[in-house]
Design a protein around this motif. Structure first.
Motif, PDB file in Angstrom:
ATOM      1  N   ASP A  12       0.827  -1.203   0.000  1.00 35.20           N
ATOM      2  CA  ASP A  12       0.000   0.000   0.000  1.00 35.20           C
ATOM      3  C   ASP A  12       0.862   1.255   0.000  1.00 35.20           C
ATOM      4  N   VAL A  13       1.975   1.188   0.720  1.00 37.22           N
ATOM      5  CA  VAL A  13       2.889   2.328   0.853  1.00 37.22           C
ATOM      6  C   VAL A  13       4.287   1.872   0.482  1.00 37.22           C
ATOM      7  N   HIS A  14       5.008   2.710  -0.271  1.00 34.94           N
ATOM      8  CA  HIS A  14       6.400   2.418  -0.617  1.00 34.94           C
ATOM      9  C   HIS A  14       7.246   3.599  -0.160  1.00 34.94           C
ATOM     10  N   VAL A  15       8.234   3.315   0.675  1.00 33.78           N
ATOM     11  CA  VAL A  15       9.162   4.325   1.176  1.00 33.78           C
ATOM     12  C   VAL A  15      10.552   3.935   0.705  1.00 33.78           C
ATOM     13  N   ALA A  16      11.251   4.870   0.050  1.00 35.95           N
ATOM     14  CA  ALA A  16      12.631   4.628  -0.399  1.00 35.95           C
ATOM     15  C   ALA A  16      13.521   5.675   0.269  1.00 35.95           C
ATOM     16  N   LEU A  17      14.564   5.208   0.957  1.00 32.00           N
ATOM     17  CA  LEU A  17      15.422   6.117   1.700  1.00 32.00           C
ATOM     18  C   LEU A  17      16.720   5.437   2.091  1.00 32.00           C
ATOM     19  N   LEU A  56      13.820   9.087  10.583  1.00 31.88           N
ATOM     20  CA  LEU A  56      12.434   9.370  10.228  1.00 31.88           C
ATOM     21  C   LEU A  56      11.512   9.286  11.436  1.00 31.88           C
ATOM     22  N   ALA A  57      11.734   8.322  12.277  1.00 36.68           N
ATOM     23  CA  ALA A  57      10.880   8.135  13.447  1.00 36.68           C
ATOM     24  C   ALA A  57      11.058   9.239  14.484  1.00 36.68           C
ATOM     25  N   ARG A 110      14.038  18.699   3.372  1.00 37.97           N
ATOM     26  CA  ARG A 110      15.113  18.774   2.370  1.00 37.97           C
ATOM     27  C   ARG A 110      15.270  17.433   1.665  1.00 37.97           C
ATOM     28  N   GLN A 111      15.228  16.339   2.422  1.00 33.94           N
ATOM     29  CA  GLN A 111      15.380  15.017   1.827  1.00 33.94           C
ATOM     30  C   GLN A 111      14.212  14.669   0.906  1.00 33.94           C
ATOM     31  N   LEU A 112      13.001  15.083   1.266  1.00 34.39           N
ATOM     32  CA  LEU A 112      11.847  14.857   0.397  1.00 34.39           C
ATOM     33  C   LEU A 112      11.949  15.705  -0.874  1.00 34.39           C
ATOM     34  N   ARG A 113      12.369  16.953  -0.708  1.00 32.88           N
ATOM     35  CA  ARG A 113      12.483  17.868  -1.846  1.00 32.88           C
ATOM     36  C   ARG A 113      13.551  17.407  -2.837  1.00 32.88           C
ATOM     37  N   THR A 114      14.665  16.888  -2.334  1.00 28.53           N
ATOM     38  CA  THR A 114      15.748  16.422  -3.212  1.00 28.53           C
ATOM     39  C   THR A 114      15.563  14.969  -3.623  1.00 28.53           C
ATOM     40  N   ARG A 115      14.462  14.354  -3.181  1.00 31.16           N
ATOM     41  CA  ARG A 115      14.098  12.971  -3.490  1.00 31.16           C
ATOM     42  C   ARG A 115      15.090  11.953  -2.925  1.00 31.16           C
ATOM     43  N   GLU A 116      15.822  12.348  -1.889  1.00 33.34           N
ATOM     44  CA  GLU A 116      16.657  11.394  -1.165  1.00 33.34           C
ATOM     45  C   GLU A 116      15.747  10.422  -0.398  1.00 33.34           C
ATOM     46  N   VAL A 117      14.604  10.949   0.063  1.00 33.36           N
ATOM     47  CA  VAL A 117      13.553  10.146   0.681  1.00 33.36           C
ATOM     48  C   VAL A 117      12.313  10.281  -0.203  1.00 33.36           C
ATOM     49  N   ARG A 118      11.753   9.130  -0.608  1.00 34.32           N
ATOM     50  CA  ARG A 118      10.556   9.139  -1.462  1.00 34.32           C
ATOM     51  C   ARG A 118       9.470   8.302  -0.795  1.00 34.32           C
ATOM     52  N   VAL A 119       8.245   8.816  -0.835  1.00 34.26           N
ATOM     53  CA  VAL A 119       7.110   8.107  -0.251  1.00 34.26           C
ATOM     54  C   VAL A 119       6.002   8.053  -1.299  1.00 34.26           C
ATOM     55  N   ARG A 120       5.530   6.849  -1.585  1.00 33.88           N
ATOM     56  CA  ARG A 120       4.381   6.661  -2.483  1.00 33.88           C
ATOM     57  C   ARG A 120       3.284   5.963  -1.693  1.00 33.88           C
ATOM     58  N   GLY A 121       2.043   6.337  -1.977  1.00 28.42           N
ATOM     59  CA  GLY A 121       0.919   5.745  -1.258  1.00 28.42           C
ATOM     60  C   GLY A 121       0.516   6.565  -0.061  1.00 28.42           C
ATOM     61  N   VAL A 122       0.674   7.882  -0.170  1.00 26.67           N
ATOM     62  CA  VAL A 122       0.411   8.771   0.958  1.00 26.67           C
ATOM     63  C   VAL A 122      -1.056   8.727   1.380  1.00 26.67           C
TER      64      VAL A 122
END
Length: 134
Positions: free
Chosen positions: A72-77, A85-86, A107-119
């Motif tokens: 349901d959710v995919h997190v890449a980091l 994150l926690a 910053r990590q979300l904006r630079t796509r170092e951390v990506r979250v799909r299924g928000v």
């Protein structure tokens, strides 16, 4: 009580570390309540270790595996960001971007170092963050 099950008993990698963290969370009554309410699946891709972890939350158990293809959710980091994150303070389900940890996450979300799909499954992400929080 929610049981944590490691799908591959011979594992000695990140999945066993995550299973141990979830076991510790399940031992805490407050976190156990959060875990028992979680439903769905999460795929975590640790980009710097080339590792995929899967979490499937059911009413009475959490299955930790080496991947979850239909999550349901995919997190890449990166691995370091998984632990950080926690620790990001939140207003409900929204990270507090006014704190140093929150600004770093932004910053990590904006630079796509951390990506979250299924928000749309934000409750699942929030529950996972609550369970892994120190």
């Amino acid at each position: 009580m929610t049981h944590v099950v490691l799908a591959d008993e011979t594992s000695d990698g990140m999945d066993s570390v995550l299973a141990a963290l979830l076991l510790a969370a399940a031992a805490d009554p407050m976190k156990a309540r959060v875990l028992s309410r979680m439903r769905g699946s999460v795929r975590i891709t640790i980009t710097d270790a080339d590792t995929e972890l899967g979490l499937r939350f059911t009413p009475h158990e959490i299955v930790v595996s080496r991947g979850e293809s239909d999550a349901d959710v995919h997190v890449a980091l990166p691995a370091e960001s998984l632990m950080n994150l926690a620790a990001v303070p939140r207003w409900g389900v929204i990270p507090r971007f006014t704190t140093p940890a929150g600004r770093n996450l932004y910053r990590q979300l904006r630079t796509r170092e951390v990506r979250v799909r299924g928000v749309r499954h934000l409750r699942l992400v929030r529950g996972l963050m609550d369970a892994l929080a120190p």
